[in-house]
Design a protein around this motif. Structure first.
Motif, PDB file in Angstrom:
ATOM      1  N   ARG A 136       0.835  -1.199   0.000  1.00 42.38           N
ATOM      2  CA  ARG A 136       0.000   0.000   0.000  1.00 42.38           C
ATOM      3  C   ARG A 136       0.869   1.247   0.000  1.00 42.38           C
ATOM      4  N   GLY A 137       1.951   1.214   0.781  1.00 40.75           N
ATOM      5  CA  GLY A 137       2.883   2.335   0.769  1.00 40.75           C
ATOM      6  C   GLY A 137       3.552   2.491  -0.581  1.00 40.75           C
ATOM      7  N   TRP A 138       3.851   1.376  -1.224  1.00 40.43           N
ATOM      8  CA  TRP A 138       4.473   1.391  -2.546  1.00 40.43           C
ATOM      9  C   TRP A 138       3.545   2.014  -3.573  1.00 40.43           C
ATOM     10  N   MET A 139       2.248   1.731  -3.468  1.00 38.30           N
ATOM     11  CA  MET A 139       1.267   2.321  -4.386  1.00 38.30           C
ATOM     12  C   MET A 139       1.275   3.842  -4.267  1.00 38.30           C
ATOM     13  N   LEU A 140       1.348   4.343  -3.041  1.00 37.19           N
ATOM     14  CA  LEU A 140       1.398   5.792  -2.840  1.00 37.19           C
ATOM     15  C   LEU A 140       2.676   6.366  -3.429  1.00 37.19           C
ATOM     16  N   LEU A 141       3.796   5.688  -3.174  1.00 33.30           N
ATOM     17  CA  LEU A 141       5.083   6.184  -3.666  1.00 33.30           C
ATOM     18  C   LEU A 141       5.092   6.274  -5.180  1.00 33.30           C
ATOM     19  N   ARG A 144       1.684   8.770  -6.534  1.00 33.99           N
ATOM     20  CA  ARG A 144       1.381  10.137  -6.141  1.00 33.99           C
ATOM     21  C   ARG A 144       2.596  10.996  -5.788  1.00 33.99           C
ATOM     22  N   LYS A 145       3.711  10.385  -5.497  1.00 33.37           N
ATOM     23  CA  LYS A 145       4.841  11.175  -5.010  1.00 33.37           C
ATOM     24  C   LYS A 145       5.670  11.738  -6.162  1.00 33.37           C
ATOM     25  N   LYS A 150       9.995  10.507  -3.938  1.00 33.14           N
ATOM     26  CA  LYS A 150      10.289   9.094  -4.186  1.00 33.14           C
ATOM     27  C   LYS A 150      11.704   8.737  -3.724  1.00 33.14           C
ATOM     28  N   SER A 153      12.035   8.919   0.109  1.00 29.98           N
ATOM     29  CA  SER A 153      11.360   7.763   0.721  1.00 29.98           C
ATOM     30  C   SER A 153      12.184   6.499   0.546  1.00 29.98           C
TER      31      SER A 153
END
Length: 229
Positions: A136-141, A144-145, A150, A153
């Motif tokens: 889920r964190g990877w999807m955000l990275l 959206r980032k 990126k 992070s």
């Protein structure tokens, strides 16, 4: 393979919950295998006949579109578990990003063993939930980032994970990445030019140092976390 008791990742791997006799039994089922950098162990969509603990090195999990475009959806380190227990097909390809060593088990034999050991099943469940959170964190990275977010992070996660897994966290906060800038760019969905530019900018701002091509020193973790969003 019969040296589970002296395994370098035993205390962090999913088999950490097993007793001496259980480890000896599991060890008889496994074998060590070297995987050279660039070699693919499992292919997306194919039958997945094995599961494995990572002993050394770093591997990537890759999915592809119908026209061959690839996306790295995860990176695994020593003590991580790869493969699909209680499944048939691999949901992703698994390829070595560096020379690696794995403890490999036949999937059916491992499934039978795990079915009789509730503690091991619980470890598998916890590891799966951790991977879900990371995905889920990877999807955000990826979705959206910005480029700077990126890279910031990525450096924070690599610092934490490489230190946790004993992948040469060097002197005075220096850690060594097991892959080059092109691979970092591939992981983050950036070009190598953009990745290099971000790293150079962070060094110029005093957030990090780059002692060598693959070494990183984080000088200001708080500022890096703020940049990471």
């Amino acid at each position: 393979m019969n040296d589970c008791l002296s395994c370098i990742v035993r205390n962090r791997a999913i088999c950490a919950s097993l007793g001496r006799e259980e480890l000896l039994l599991l060890g008889k089922m496994g074998r060590r295998q070297r995987v050279s950098s660039g070699h693919t162990l499992l292919w997306e969509g194919d039958d997945a006949p094995v599961v494995a603990n990572v002993l050394e090195g770093v591997l990537k999990l890759v999915t592809a579109t119908a026209d061959g475009r690839e996306q790295i959806v995860g990176v695994v380190f020593p003590s991580d578990f790869i493969g699909r227990p209680f499944g048939v097909e691999s949901p992703y390809s698994v390829s070595a990003m560096s020379d690696s060593e794995l403890c490999i088990f036949n999937r059916d034999s491992f499934d039978d063993f795990a079915s009789g050991h509730p503690d091991l099943q619980q470890k598998l469940l916890r590891r799966t939930l951790d991977e879900l959170d990371r995905a889920r964190g990877w999807m955000l990275l990826l979705g959206r980032k910005s480029a700077s977010e990126k890279v910031a992070s990525f450096l924070l996660e690599m610092s934490a994970r490489l230190s946790d897994h004993g992948c040469r966290p060097g002197k005075q906060g220096v850690f060594e990445l097991p892959f080059g800038r092109q691979q970092i760019a591939d992981i983050l969905g950036l070009t190598i030019e953009t990745t290099s530019r971000q790293l150079t900018g962070m060094r110029s701002d005093g957030l990090i140092d780059l002692p060598s091509r693959r070494e990183i020193r984080i000088n200001d973790a708080a500022a890096l976390r703020e940049m990471a969003g």
